[in-house]
Design an enzyme around this catalytic site. Structure first.
Site, short mmCIF file in Angstrom:
data_model
loop_
_atom_site.label_atom_id
_atom_site.label_comp_id
_atom_site.label_asym_id
_atom_site.label_seq_id
_atom_site.Cartn_x
_atom_site.Cartn_y
_atom_site.Cartn_z
CB SER A 283 21.26 93.03 4.69
OG SER A 283 20.26 93.85 4.11
CE1 TYR B 276 22.55 91.83 -0.34
CE2 TYR B 276 20.49 92.28 0.82
CZ TYR B 276 21.83 92.56 0.59
OH TYR B 276 22.46 93.56 1.30
#
Length: 272
Positions: free
Chosen positions: A157, A170
């Site tokens: 990400s 995350y």
């Protein structure tokens, strides 16, 4: 240029919808056959959006088969290494080989740092990090044994290159995936297996559609934390196929000298 994946078979996790489905379809357009897995259910701690369904996975099957490509699709949880190995074995037995891997499955829980429960933190790490490790452990030995090299793409990400507020587990998991990709690249290179990480910015998926509206609510009083995220592509969110184009390059023979790369496809989010 069509046919960039002719004769290749690719294993994809989280393939029922979103980026995973986009990757399956884009690779099939270029001639790949697909082994696809998805949990196809919601995870109890992930309440801000629903999980994919068996019907979603069947739609991925329909789209790939409509391109006259073969696909083996099974329900599997990336947290279950034994199940992943089982699906890889059966998929390779049916399709004849394995050439590429896309570790795409992931979840996100969006809240302030002190609001996460222990179970929420563990679930995000288990899916996003341990699940990626499981995916490589289920597939890399097959590539090594076959002896013809291969390509592994780990979906990290923008938050695997640049920390972001309100998604602590995350971000932790995605930074770890970045480092894991470089280590796998160093060790698997002798087998002509290249390993790269892809770092999407804002992408139009079910997850982001439900998470994005929470920014304003959770950021109240902390707007300064979001200031460095204000400088990105004016279209705000990408179609998932934009990430698929990068995945295609990394899986194709065009990238035979590309390994240990952290490739950001983010509209410039990580530039600030």
């Amino acid at each position: 240029m069509a046919g960039r994946m002719d004769g290749k078979v690719v294993f994809i996790t989280g393939a029922a919808r979103g980026q995973g489905r986009a990757h399956a379809v884009r690779l099939a357009e270029e001639g790949a056959d697909i082994i696809a897995v998805d949990i196809c259910e919601s995870i109890p701690t992930v309440t801000q959006y629903g999980g994919a369904t068996p019907e979603d996975l069947q739609e991925t099957v329909r789209l790939v088969e409509a391109l006259d490509r073969r696909i083996v699709a099974e329900q599997a949880d990336v947290r279950d290494l034994a199940r992943l190995k089982e699906v890889v074995r059966s998929g390779v037995a049916e399709l004849g080989r394995l050439d590429g891997v896309v570790a795409n499955a992931g979840i996100e829980i969006f809240k302030a740092w002190d609001k996460f429960t222990e179970q929420e933190f563990r679930d995000v790490i288990d899916v996003n990090l341990v699940g990626v490790w499981n995916t490589v452990m289920a597939t890399a030995p097959v590539l090594v044994e076959a002896g013809h090299g291969g390509s592994v793409v780990l979906i990290s990400s923008g938050n695997g290159l640049k920390g972001g507020p309100f998604n602590l587990p995350y971000t932790a998991s995605k930074f770890a995936v970045t480092g894991m990709g470089k280590t796998f690249a160093a060790e698997l290179g002798k087998h002509r297996i290249r390993v790269n990480t892809v770092h999407p910015g804002p992408v139009d998926t079910d997850m982001s559609r439900h998470i994005s509206p929470l920014f304003g609510e959770i950021a109240a009083g902390n707007e300064h934390l979001l200031s460095t995220y204000a400088h990105f592509h004016p279209d705000s969110v990408m179609d998932p196929v934009e990430i698929s184009h990068a995945v295609l390059y990394l899986l194709s023979d065009e990238s035979t000298w590309t390994s240990a790369l952290a490739l950001a496809v983010d509209g410039g989010v990580t530039a600030y």
